[in-house]
Each structure stands twice: as C-alpha cells, then as structure tokens.
Design a protein around this motif. Structure first.
Motif, PDB file in Angstrom:
ATOM      1  N   TYR A  54       0.817  -1.218   0.000  1.00 60.85           N
ATOM      2  CA  TYR A  54       0.000   0.000   0.000  1.00 60.85           C
ATOM      3  C   TYR A  54       0.854   1.273   0.000  1.00 60.85           C
ATOM      4  O   TYR A  54       0.454   2.288   0.551  1.00 60.85           O
ATOM      5  N   ARG A  55       2.011   1.230  -0.626  1.00 62.61           N
ATOM      6  CA  ARG A  55       2.917   2.377  -0.517  1.00 62.61           C
ATOM      7  C   ARG A  55       2.311   3.654  -1.080  1.00 62.61           C
ATOM      8  O   ARG A  55       2.393   4.717  -0.464  1.00 62.61           O
ATOM      9  N   GLU A  56       1.705   3.595  -2.241  1.00 62.75           N
ATOM     10  CA  GLU A  56       1.228   4.804  -2.911  1.00 62.75           C
ATOM     11  C   GLU A  56      -0.244   5.091  -2.640  1.00 62.75           C
ATOM     12  O   GLU A  56      -0.662   6.236  -2.578  1.00 62.75           O
ATOM     13  N   SER A  57      -1.042   4.072  -2.510  1.00 59.69           N
ATOM     14  CA  SER A  57      -2.480   4.254  -2.322  1.00 59.69           C
ATOM     15  C   SER A  57      -3.037   3.073  -1.545  1.00 59.69           C
ATOM     16  O   SER A  57      -2.305   2.169  -1.155  1.00 59.69           O
ATOM     17  N   GLY A  58      -4.351   3.099  -1.347  1.00 58.36           N
ATOM     18  CA  GLY A  58      -4.935   2.093  -0.495  1.00 58.36           C
ATOM     19  C   GLY A  58      -4.998   2.604   0.925  1.00 58.36           C
ATOM     20  O   GLY A  58      -4.790   3.782   1.205  1.00 58.36           O
ATOM     21  N   LEU A  90       9.862   3.907   8.252  1.00 56.84           N
ATOM     22  CA  LEU A  90       9.026   3.644   7.086  1.00 56.84           C
ATOM     23  C   LEU A  90       8.372   4.930   6.583  1.00 56.84           C
ATOM     24  O   LEU A  90       8.346   5.202   5.373  1.00 56.84           O
ATOM     25  N   ALA A  91       7.842   5.722   7.529  1.00 60.24           N
ATOM     26  CA  ALA A  91       7.193   6.983   7.145  1.00 60.24           C
ATOM     27  C   ALA A  91       8.186   7.928   6.475  1.00 60.24           C
ATOM     28  O   ALA A  91       7.848   8.618   5.502  1.00 60.24           O
ATOM     29  N   ALA A  92       9.415   7.934   6.978  1.00 65.31           N
ATOM     30  CA  ALA A  92      10.439   8.813   6.401  1.00 65.31           C
ATOM     31  C   ALA A  92      10.795   8.411   4.982  1.00 65.31           C
ATOM     32  O   ALA A  92      11.273   9.235   4.195  1.00 65.31           O
ATOM     33  N   HIS A  93      10.549   7.153   4.626  1.00 62.62           N
ATOM     34  CA  HIS A  93      10.836   6.660   3.277  1.00 62.62           C
ATOM     35  C   HIS A  93       9.582   6.629   2.398  1.00 62.62           C
ATOM     36  O   HIS A  93       9.564   5.957   1.356  1.00 62.62           O
ATOM     37  N   GLY A  94       8.567   7.339   2.817  1.00 61.74           N
ATOM     38  CA  GLY A  94       7.400   7.515   1.957  1.00 61.74           C
ATOM     39  C   GLY A  94       6.262   6.548   2.177  1.00 61.74           C
ATOM     40  O   GLY A  94       5.261   6.608   1.454  1.00 61.74           O
ATOM     41  N   TYR A  95       6.382   5.647   3.141  1.00 59.20           N
ATOM     42  CA  TYR A  95       5.293   4.712   3.422  1.00 59.20           C
ATOM     43  C   TYR A  95       4.282   5.367   4.362  1.00 59.20           C
ATOM     44  O   TYR A  95       4.654   6.075   5.290  1.00 59.20           O
ATOM     45  N   ARG A  96       3.018   5.110   4.132  1.00 63.53           N
ATOM     46  CA  ARG A  96       1.954   5.749   4.907  1.00 63.53           C
ATOM     47  C   ARG A  96       1.636   4.924   6.151  1.00 63.53           C
ATOM     48  O   ARG A  96       0.723   4.104   6.166  1.00 63.53           O
ATOM     49  N   VAL A  97       2.451   5.167   7.168  1.00 62.04           N
ATOM     50  CA  VAL A  97       2.387   4.393   8.409  1.00 62.04           C
ATOM     51  C   VAL A  97       2.385   5.342   9.596  1.00 62.04           C
ATOM     52  O   VAL A  97       3.179   6.283   9.649  1.00 62.04           O
TER      53      VAL A  97
END
Length: 460
Positions: A54-58, A90-97
């Motif tokens: 779900y990196r970009e959407s979801g 993870l958030a710093a690398h663009g993951y929505r967490v």
C-alpha cells in the motif's frame, strides 16, 4: 503489483492473497487498516509487506504496539521503542504508516491475572485485545491485522487437542473474527524470516519464547521438533482435521441457535430453558448450550468436563443438581437453570505466629515445628515437610497483593501462582504461606501447595 507499480515479492503476494481470503478483495479499501505489531519477526514482516503493498495508495496503516510491562524494562520498553522507530523510518521513506504505543500500567497484567484467576499470559492477551478494540474504536479503524502464522495455528491445534477442547476452539485460530484479520495463517515462520533477511530488516526476539514453563513453548520447542522428525505429514493431517472440525462445528452451532436461554427477571446471573427442549437435543448440541449458558450468566471459570458430561447425559426424569466452578445447575418447574453463585461473606483465612518449637492447631490441620523443620499435617490431604524455615515465622492464608520471589529475583503474585497451578478459587484460602519475620522485609519464603496435591513454591 504494489500500488506504486513495482512487482510484489513472493511473500508479499502471499500476504495479499491472505487479505483477500479474509474478505478484503479490493486493495484500495478501506481507508484505514490497523496492524498490531509486537516487534517480533511475524508482526514486523506483516507490517513490512503491507507497507510495500500500500505504498502509494490504499489504506493508511495504523500501527498499535502494546507495552505490557511484564518483562524487564530493557526488553518490553525496547520492543515498543523498536516498533515506534521502525514505523518512523518507514514513514520517512514515503510509506503511509502511523504508530501508537499503548502503555499498560506497571502492575496491570499481574493485577488482572490475580483478579481473573488466570495466568500472566492469559491476562496479557485479554488486556492486549481490549487495547486493540479501544484503539480501533478511537480511530475509526474497521479492521486490525494480526500476525498469527501457520506455525501458530499448528501449535494452537496441538495445545487444544491436549487440553481436550471441542467445537470451534478445537478448529484452531480463525482467519477472521470480529474486527481481527489474520492474513499470515498460511505463512511459515521460516519464510517470514527469509523475507525480512532479504530486505535487511531486523526484528526483536522475546526471550520468554524459550521458557518451557509455558505449555505453548513446550509444544513449540519440544513436541513440534519431535513430530517433524518422527511423524511425516503430521502438519497436513492436523490442518485437514481442523478444517473438518470447523465445518462440523458450524453445523452444530447453527442447530444450537434454534434453542434460546431466557434470563430470569431480577437475576442477571441466571438463565433458564425448557427442560424438555434441552433434553431433546443431541449431547453435542447440549454441550454447546451449556457453555453458552455459562457465558450468559457471567461464569468466572470453565465448568469441569465431568460436570458437563453428566448434564449432557441427563434424561430429564432424574434429579439434576450440580455445583462447580461457581456455577449451579438444576431444575425447577420443568425448566433447567444455570446460575452463577454469589460468594458467601464468610471468613476462611488463618494466621499464626510461630516463635518456638511445638505443635500448633490451625483450620486446615496441625503444624509441627522442630527447630527449623516444619511439618504440615492436614486434616485431609498429604503431609509435607519443609526444612530450613527460620524461626520466628508466621503461617497464614493469602491476602491480596501477596508476592514471592522467583528464580530470577523478580517478584510474582501468589494469586498468579495459584492460577498457573489451576487451584480452584474455593481452595486458595486453604493453601498455607510461610512468611519469615527475622528481617525487615518479612518476605514470603514458601507457598505450601504440596499438602493439597499441588506444587510447592520455595524460595531457596
């Protein structure tokens, strides 16, 4: 494909398939998805795979980690800190967490274990799930993913078989229950660790996993390796048996749904059913109805199966009167009733200060003291002898908050020990405690369970 267009790794495909089998057919729904993460390999792999999917959407991933405070601070605090820092990375690398750390009170688990008459692990699990539900409600999260694996499933099935479980409990861990989803039930622990290693992701190891005091650990560390070596194909057979049990139980549960217990007005702890209706069911359905009645009337402990068997074999003509585990079962006016008994306000404790050798009479029997040797002779039970007990000392029944030292120097609630030994609530006040009086700490040096057929807990 991941939602950012890149190719899913094999383990991530397995997680996505697991989500779909749990009912999440559309990877873009819901808007939020909860993930329970302890810091161990299983939950870290689940979080990592979901983050990649779900990196970009979801859905945005809402992580909860619970600090139980039941292990040394460096371990339990370290686990929670690791999860929070990993989520931040993870958030710093663009993951929505996003991560929430839930801190239980320092003595919350031990207090719950003592109050509910269960062991530490059971109490921690109950408080953990309470925290998950509150977290989901507070953040409007429809589902929380849990990281139970195929290994967990097999261990659970073996444990419940050895405990004599039946019905849905014997069918193992469900993939979906209420708000909880388990997309890793087909994943093996070896694949999980290989996945994390390939990504260079570390995880935390709970040292209590190697403590064979717990039944699940004995199964994991001793029984499973034996079965792997000596019984080829046992895993497939156990999982197939669980599937059959699940299907059979669903049918029996649906039959039981056709019979209803009725609450007695003004008595929240009592339910009734027409006796003829109860007797008209098969023993398997009766058993389900009886367990449901115990839940409805607020039972604190599980009925002994010997009682369940007798009630399920009742023919409706003979008298019916059973009392066990704080539950009374009987018949009045052609109705079978199940009620929770209220505790009587009677004092059954005892206390005696021993300052010299001699014989002392207490409610449970006689205490013989000769020098530093103590001999307990109960009126009904097994005579036991304890050496090196320093005089003066007191011998008494338990009180709330009593603690005794463990082998590693930490303190453990006496009520928790009783729960681990499966001492019935009505017997716990009969178990003598030896408490030394020579030092300012006046610590408890022995829980004398041996005289009632349980273990002894002796501080060396």
């Amino acid at each position: 494909m991941r939602t950012d267009g890149t190719v899913l790794l094999p383990f991530e495909k397995q997680v996505l398939l697991g989500l779909q089998q749990c009912g999440l057919q559309d990877v873009y729904e819901p808007a939020l998805l909860g993930v329970a993460v302890s810091g161990g390999a299983d939950s870290v792999a689940l979080l990592t795979a979901l983050a990649h999917i779900y990196r970009e959407s979801g859905p945005e991933l809402q992580v909860i980690t619970v600090n139980h405070h039941i292990r040394p601070a460096g371990q339990s605090d370290g686990d929670a800190r690791y999860v929070a820092e990993y989520c931040d990375d993870l958030a710093a690398h663009g993951y929505r967490v996003r991560c929430t750390v839930c801190e239980l009170g320092t003595d919350a688990v031990r207090t719950a274990a003592a109050g509910r008459g269960k062991g530490i692990e059971d109490a921690a699990r109950e408080l953990r799930y309470e925290a998950f539900r509150s977290f989901a409600a507070d953040h409007d999260i429809p589902f929380i993913c849990l990281a139970h694996t195929k290994n967990d499933q097999l261990e659970t099935l073996l444990m419940r078989f050895l405990q004599g479980s039946a019905g849905m409990p014997a069918a193992g861990i469900p993939a979906v229950r209420d708000i909880f989803l388990r997309p890793l039930l087909l994943a093996e622990r070896s694949d999980i660790e290989s996945y994390l290693t390939s990504l260079g992701v570390t995880w935390r190891t709970d040292q209590t996993n190697f403590d064979n005091h717990y039944m699940r650990n004995r199964i994991r560390n001793r029984l499973v390796p034996f079965l792997n070596e000596c019984v080829p194909g046992w895993q497939r057979a156990v999982l197939s048996g669980a599937e059959k049990q699940r299907e059979d139980s669903a049918v029996l549960d649906s039959i039981a749904d056709n019979s209803t217990w009725n609450r007695v007005p003004g008595h929240a702890g009592c339910v009734t059913m027409d006796a003829a209706c109860f007797c008209g069911q098969s023993p398997a359905v009766r058993r389900r109805l009886l367990y449901r009645a115990c839940v409805l009337c607020g039972a604190d402990a599980r009925l002994p199966y010997a009682v369940v068997r007798q009630v399920c074999a009742w023919n409706g003509a003979e008298p019916l009167n059973h009392e066990a585990a704080g539950i009374r079962i009987g018949v009045r006016q052609q109705k079978i009733f199940v009620e929770k008994q209220t505790k009587k306000a009677t004092q059954c404790g005892f206390f005696a200060m021993i300052t010299k050798s001699g014989a002392y009479t207490l409610p449970f029997g006689t205490v013989h003291v000769c020098g530093s040797t103590v001999r307990l002779v109960p009126d009904d039970g097994v005579e036991t002898v304890y050496d090196a007990v320093p005089v003066p000392f007191c011998i008494r029944s338990r009180t709330d908050g009593d603690r005794i030292m463990t082998a590693d120097g930490s303190m453990k609630l006496v009520n928790e020990i009783f729960a681990d030994w499966h001492v019935a609530e009505q017997e716990r006040d009969r178990v003598p405690l030896l408490q030394e009086l020579r030092t300012p700490g006046q610590r408890i040096v022995c829980v004398c369970g041996g005289m009632l057929g349980y273990e002894d807990w002796i501080v060396k």
